[in-house]
Design a protein around this motif. Sequence first.
Motif, PDB file in Angstrom:
ATOM      1  N   ASP A 194      48.116  30.855  45.121  1.00 34.13           N
ATOM      2  CA  ASP A 194      46.764  30.916  45.667  1.00 34.13           C
ATOM      3  C   ASP A 194      46.755  30.521  47.130  1.00 34.13           C
ATOM      4  O   ASP A 194      46.122  31.165  47.971  1.00 34.13           O
ATOM      5  CB  ASP A 194      45.818  29.977  44.888  1.00 34.13           C
ATOM      6  CG  ASP A 194      45.501  30.552  43.503  1.00 34.13           C
ATOM      7  OD1 ASP A 194      45.711  31.775  43.322  1.00 34.13           O
ATOM      8  OD2 ASP A 194      45.092  29.770  42.624  1.00 34.13           O
TER       9      ASP A 194
ATOM     10  N   ILE B  59      48.316  33.244  49.353  1.00 31.66           N
ATOM     11  CA  ILE B  59      47.409  34.402  49.473  1.00 31.66           C
ATOM     12  C   ILE B  59      46.270  34.072  50.452  1.00 31.66           C
ATOM     13  O   ILE B  59      45.939  34.845  51.349  1.00 31.66           O
ATOM     14  CB  ILE B  59      46.867  34.818  48.095  1.00 31.66           C
ATOM     15  CG1 ILE B  59      48.000  35.478  47.292  1.00 31.66           C
ATOM     16  CG2 ILE B  59      45.675  35.785  48.226  1.00 31.66           C
ATOM     17  CD1 ILE B  59      47.635  35.834  45.874  1.00 31.66           C
ATOM     18  N   ALA B  60      45.750  32.838  50.279  1.00 27.92           N
ATOM     19  CA  ALA B  60      44.625  32.432  51.134  1.00 27.92           C
ATOM     20  C   ALA B  60      45.048  32.342  52.596  1.00 27.92           C
ATOM     21  O   ALA B  60      44.295  32.717  53.493  1.00 27.92           O
ATOM     22  CB  ALA B  60      44.096  31.088  50.655  1.00 27.92           C
TER      23      ALA B  60
ATOM     24  N   GLN C 242      45.884  36.380  54.695  1.00 25.49           N
ATOM     25  CA  GLN C 242      44.948  37.405  54.285  1.00 25.49           C
ATOM     26  C   GLN C 242      45.309  38.782  54.831  1.00 25.49           C
ATOM     27  O   GLN C 242      45.216  39.792  54.136  1.00 25.49           O
ATOM     28  CB  GLN C 242      43.516  37.034  54.724  1.00 25.49           C
ATOM     29  CG  GLN C 242      42.417  37.761  53.932  1.00 25.49           C
ATOM     30  CD  GLN C 242      42.591  37.668  52.412  1.00 25.49           C
ATOM     31  OE1 GLN C 242      42.691  36.580  51.850  1.00 25.49           O
ATOM     32  NE2 GLN C 242      42.650  38.811  51.712  1.00 25.49           N
TER      33      GLN C 242
ATOM     34  N   VAL D  13      47.910  40.372  52.856  1.00 25.10           N
ATOM     35  CA  VAL D  13      47.354  40.785  51.554  1.00 25.10           C
ATOM     36  C   VAL D  13      46.637  42.130  51.717  1.00 25.10           C
ATOM     37  O   VAL D  13      46.815  43.045  50.909  1.00 25.10           O
ATOM     38  CB  VAL D  13      46.376  39.719  51.005  1.00 25.10           C
ATOM     39  CG1 VAL D  13      45.687  40.217  49.730  1.00 25.10           C
ATOM     40  CG2 VAL D  13      47.110  38.416  50.746  1.00 25.10           C
ATOM     41  N   ASP D  14      45.921  42.216  52.822  1.00 27.37           N
ATOM     42  CA  ASP D  14      45.206  43.471  53.069  1.00 27.37           C
ATOM     43  C   ASP D  14      46.175  44.629  53.213  1.00 27.37           C
ATOM     44  O   ASP D  14      45.988  45.708  52.643  1.00 27.37           O
ATOM     45  CB  ASP D  14      44.329  43.361  54.334  1.00 27.37           C
ATOM     46  CG  ASP D  14      43.193  42.343  54.130  1.00 27.37           C
ATOM     47  OD1 ASP D  14      42.902  42.044  52.931  1.00 27.37           O
ATOM     48  OD2 ASP D  14      42.648  41.848  55.129  1.00 27.37           O
TER      49      ASP D  14
ATOM     50  N   LYS E 211      47.550  45.625  49.888  1.00 29.37           N
ATOM     51  CA  LYS E 211      46.598  46.352  49.068  1.00 29.37           C
ATOM     52  C   LYS E 211      46.463  47.798  49.528  1.00 29.37           C
ATOM     53  O   LYS E 211      46.320  48.718  48.726  1.00 29.37           O
ATOM     54  CB  LYS E 211      45.196  45.690  49.099  1.00 29.37           C
ATOM     55  CG  LYS E 211      45.157  44.268  48.566  1.00 29.37           C
ATOM     56  CD  LYS E 211      45.445  44.164  47.085  1.00 29.37           C
ATOM     57  CE  LYS E 211      44.201  44.559  46.266  1.00 29.37           C
ATOM     58  NZ  LYS E 211      44.468  44.299  44.810  1.00 29.37           N
TER      59      LYS E 211
ATOM     60  N   LYS F 199      48.019  38.025  40.637  1.00 32.66           N
ATOM     61  CA  LYS F 199      47.015  37.529  41.581  1.00 32.66           C
ATOM     62  C   LYS F 199      46.657  38.588  42.623  1.00 32.66           C
ATOM     63  O   LYS F 199      45.488  38.730  43.021  1.00 32.66           O
ATOM     64  CB  LYS F 199      47.527  36.260  42.279  1.00 32.66           C
ATOM     65  CG  LYS F 199      47.710  35.102  41.327  1.00 32.66           C
ATOM     66  CD  LYS F 199      46.543  34.119  41.407  1.00 32.66           C
ATOM     67  CE  LYS F 199      46.784  32.984  40.407  1.00 32.66           C
ATOM     68  NZ  LYS F 199      45.606  32.115  40.289  1.00 32.66           N
ATOM     69  N   LEU F 200      47.689  39.320  43.100  1.00 38.63           N
ATOM     70  CA  LEU F 200      47.438  40.334  44.130  1.00 38.63           C
ATOM     71  C   LEU F 200      46.590  41.467  43.548  1.00 38.63           C
ATOM     72  O   LEU F 200      45.716  42.000  44.215  1.00 38.63           O
ATOM     73  CB  LEU F 200      48.766  40.873  44.684  1.00 38.63           C
ATOM     74  CG  LEU F 200      49.497  39.917  45.629  1.00 38.63           C
ATOM     75  CD1 LEU F 200      50.905  40.415  45.936  1.00 38.63           C
ATOM     76  CD2 LEU F 200      48.722  39.708  46.934  1.00 38.63           C
TER      77      LEU F 200
ATOM     78  N   GLU G  89      44.406  41.106  41.382  1.00 39.15           N
ATOM     79  CA  GLU G  89      43.051  40.593  41.222  1.00 39.15           C
ATOM     80  C   GLU G  89      42.278  40.588  42.536  1.00 39.15           C
ATOM     81  O   GLU G  89      41.059  40.438  42.558  1.00 39.15           O
ATOM     82  CB  GLU G  89      43.096  39.156  40.678  1.00 39.15           C
ATOM     83  CG  GLU G  89      43.461  39.100  39.198  1.00 39.15           C
ATOM     84  CD  GLU G  89      43.816  37.680  38.752  1.00 39.15           C
ATOM     85  OE1 GLU G  89      43.671  36.748  39.564  1.00 39.15           O
ATOM     86  OE2 GLU G  89      44.261  37.521  37.600  1.00 39.15           O
ATOM     87  N   GLN G  90      42.999  40.707  43.671  1.00 36.55           N
ATOM     88  CA  GLN G  90      42.348  40.633  44.985  1.00 36.55           C
ATOM     89  C   GLN G  90      41.442  41.835  45.216  1.00 36.55           C
ATOM     90  O   GLN G  90      41.761  42.945  44.843  1.00 36.55           O
ATOM     91  CB  GLN G  90      43.419  40.565  46.082  1.00 36.55           C
ATOM     92  CG  GLN G  90      44.140  39.244  46.120  1.00 36.55           C
ATOM     93  CD  GLN G  90      43.308  38.083  46.636  1.00 36.55           C
ATOM     94  OE1 GLN G  90      42.603  38.193  47.657  1.00 36.55           O
ATOM     95  NE2 GLN G  90      43.315  36.977  45.907  1.00 36.55           N
TER      96      GLN G  90
END
Lengths: 484, 482
Positions: free
Chosen positions: B426, B429-430, B433, B436-437, B440, B478-479, B481-482
């Motif tokens: 977590d 990921i936080a 960001q 993560v983008d 995705k 987790k990814l 779930e983003q």
Amino acid sequence: MHTKTIAQLVSGLRSKAFSSVELTRHYLDRINSLDSKYNSFVTVTDDIALAQAEAADQRLAAGDASPLCGIPIAHKDIFCTLGVRTSCGSKMLDNFIAPYDATIVENYQRAGAVMLGKTNMDEFAMGSSNETSYYGPVKNPWNTQCVPGGSSGGSAAAVAALLAPAATASDTGGSIRQPAALCGLTGIKPTYGRVSRWGMIAFASSLDQAGTLTHTAEDAAIMLNAMASFDAKDSTCVDQPLEDYTAPLGDKLDGLTLGIPEEYFGEGLNPQTAERVQAAIKVYESLGAKVKAISLPHTHLAVPAYYVIAPAECSANLSRFDGVRYGYRCAEPKDLADLYKRSRGEAFGDEVKRRILVGTYALSAGYYDAYYNKAQQVRRLIKQDFVEAFKDVDVIVGPTAPNPAFEFGAKGDDPVAMYLEDIYTIATNLAGLPGLSIPCGLVDNKPVGLQLIGNYFAESRLLNAAHQFQLATDFHQQLAPETA
Amino acid sequence: MEWETVIGLEIHVQLATRSKIFSGASTAFGASPNTQACAIDLAMPGTLPVANEEAFRFAVMFGLAMNAEIGKRSVFERKNYFYPDLPKGYQTTQLAEPIVGSGVIEIELGNGERKSIRLHHAHLEEDAGKSLHEDYHGMSGIDLNRAGTPLIEIVSEPDMRSAEEAVAYLKKIHSIITYLGISDGEMSQGSMRCDANVSVRLKGDETLGTRCEIKNINSFKFVEKAIKVEAERQIDLIEDGGKVVQETRLYDSEKNETRSMRSKEVANDYRYFPCPDLLPVILDDDYIEQIRQSLPELPDAKRDRFVSEYQLSSYDAAVLTADRATADFYETVAKTSGEPKLAANWVMVDLAAHLNKSEQTLADCKVSAEHLAGLISRIKDGTISGKIAKQVFEAMTEGEGSADQIIDKRGLQQVSDTGALEKMVDEVIANNQSQVDNYKAADEKKRPKMLGFFVGQIMKASKGQANPQAVNEILLKKLDEQ
């Protein structure tokens, strides 16, 4: 006291007729006053002797004493003695003090015998006249113009001159028996392996054997009882049960078969010596022994084989005397070769050098088979002669030496003539058999020896036969003139 | 012209008996000069030799290991020559009737091929003392501690054809004697010394060329170099029209050359003859059979067993069995951990590298077989990762104890607890960001590669302790779930 046998001295000590200290002092006095005539001692150990005598007297008083306890004896200077110079008759070891006792020296110490000193000998036991000693020749108490025989000449002269009741000796080719014959004594060379060689400076390892010089066979038995032992420090020592050699001395000789080898009565034997020996054989017949003529066909090869094998072994045995660790070292050696050459050249006498050279030659490439191997083959044949003979006879009898004592220098220029003095004794060493010499009369007022040769480990039989002869005769009681 | 080198080796091995071959003095290495030399070793007059039975037992063990005939009757002879460190003026040795007769062993060459080398014979003899030329200003000192130390001299047939073969043979002998425990085999201390007889001939020639003997070479490396340089010297000499002279030569490792020991070749006549102080030694069949029964497993047998029992490659098995200490160490690790292949890797790679770097032997190394086995077990049961394991091993070499002690003390356990890992994921990921983008937005095919970044961040945050498999699973979830 000095005319007594060991057996008589043993009773004297026990009956307190005299103490060991008194006895020892008496012999030391005799040595110190008389030995200048004979030169039989190289070292006299007064202090050690008296200390040992005192200790012996205490043991005697405590009742805990073996027969030899308190009896003074002399050791041939070939036996290493802790803290006392052991010269082996050589300039090489004139400064050598061994840090250990020879096993036989230890054995006598344990028995309580007292060491009077160390006796003169031919250099490294090489000689038959005691003329090769660095400390000068030993004189025969029977006639001081004559040699005492060798190499145990000092031990023989000391006992014959009554400077010691008994002495240790060693025999490589006759070095106990020939001086015994020339000095009128009883000398025994035991079977090879019966007595430890540890601490006895080696001349020819496969032939050397320690033994004793005494006036009588009984004394020889008492001496040998203490000398013989099994010793793990000598790989050639035989683990044979010990015997009491005095036990069978009284046995009668009925049924004993004596072998008379024809080869021992041939050319070279002094006719008068031959007569004395023949007369002795008659004595044996009168004692019940049977006599049988035998042949030892390879006898004539014994001296040549011996003078290859003994020098070959000595050439290696004497290599350790190199001036590096102990013994004589030449002054200011220039380099290693010079150290070796001069140390050995300056410290060894001519006879020792001759034998080292002969031995080195006999072992050299190209000569080894012709000399050393051939001599070993001859040695086996000689041994076989005896093995065959002992199938038919119990004891072989003959002369010990071809002549009585000869004058100094008589054979000095002729080594071969000297070597032939051992012609009857050498074969025994080659075969490893026990041999004994006892007096059997005089020729020109000089003693003649009768040799008895026994089978392996038949020392008790030899001593028994010698003792019975001495019960019937008095040759062993005849003393050198001026000694008593 | 194609040349062939022909080599035969004479190897002297000091036997690890407690006392000397003919006396009771100690044979321990490194004592002050002349403190381990008794009257017999000094060749004092009247002293006599008594043969050491243990030396015979060791020699028979060696003979049996070499598939050689055993001399049921052996005879000591005297080899006569004068030298200050040879106290008797002769060396007691064996010639005509040695304790070990002819035999044969196999060596393994670099290309995996095997070759038979024949043993001519091996004999028992005594070592000489040492001459010390330094510190004595124009004089020489003599140390007789070594005098009388038992040796077996192992004489091969001239069956080797290259320096490499010679070294392989020498190593084989080294391995056999150390397996048997009859010598420590330490070449640096002189427990094993090698003379090489080297000659050259044209390939295809039947007759041997004239040989030179290179004396007293004291390491495997020098044996190889000395033979090579000597063969080259002989070839150059012959090609220049010269002739090889039979002589004794010395190898100078600094100049990497051999040079003549004697200006002219004097044929020594050693006048050998049987030593009259020592009787022939007769061994009966029972005695020899008893020794045969007591022989340990030898290197070849152990190598074959490692291949079949632990499924190792023949090469790995040969490396691991080259010396007994390594083989024993490996086997303990393999058995205790139950992971023979991992054990082989750790022993051959990590442990070997450490020993090499620290110039240690197994004996002075702080990593015990039990410790290494423990380490492997912790990898296997997931307590630590392979990467952490390297850290733990480092600590072991410093003497910090067992794997468990080190893991506990340093808190190196792998984190597999889902709650703890989810928290770390977590956070990563936080804090990232934009990555993560990107993730995705990326194509499915590119995503696994991009995942590596997040895994790396988590491993970093966990100091490597996070269980990578668990991290992967949680991350993916987790990814998504983003």
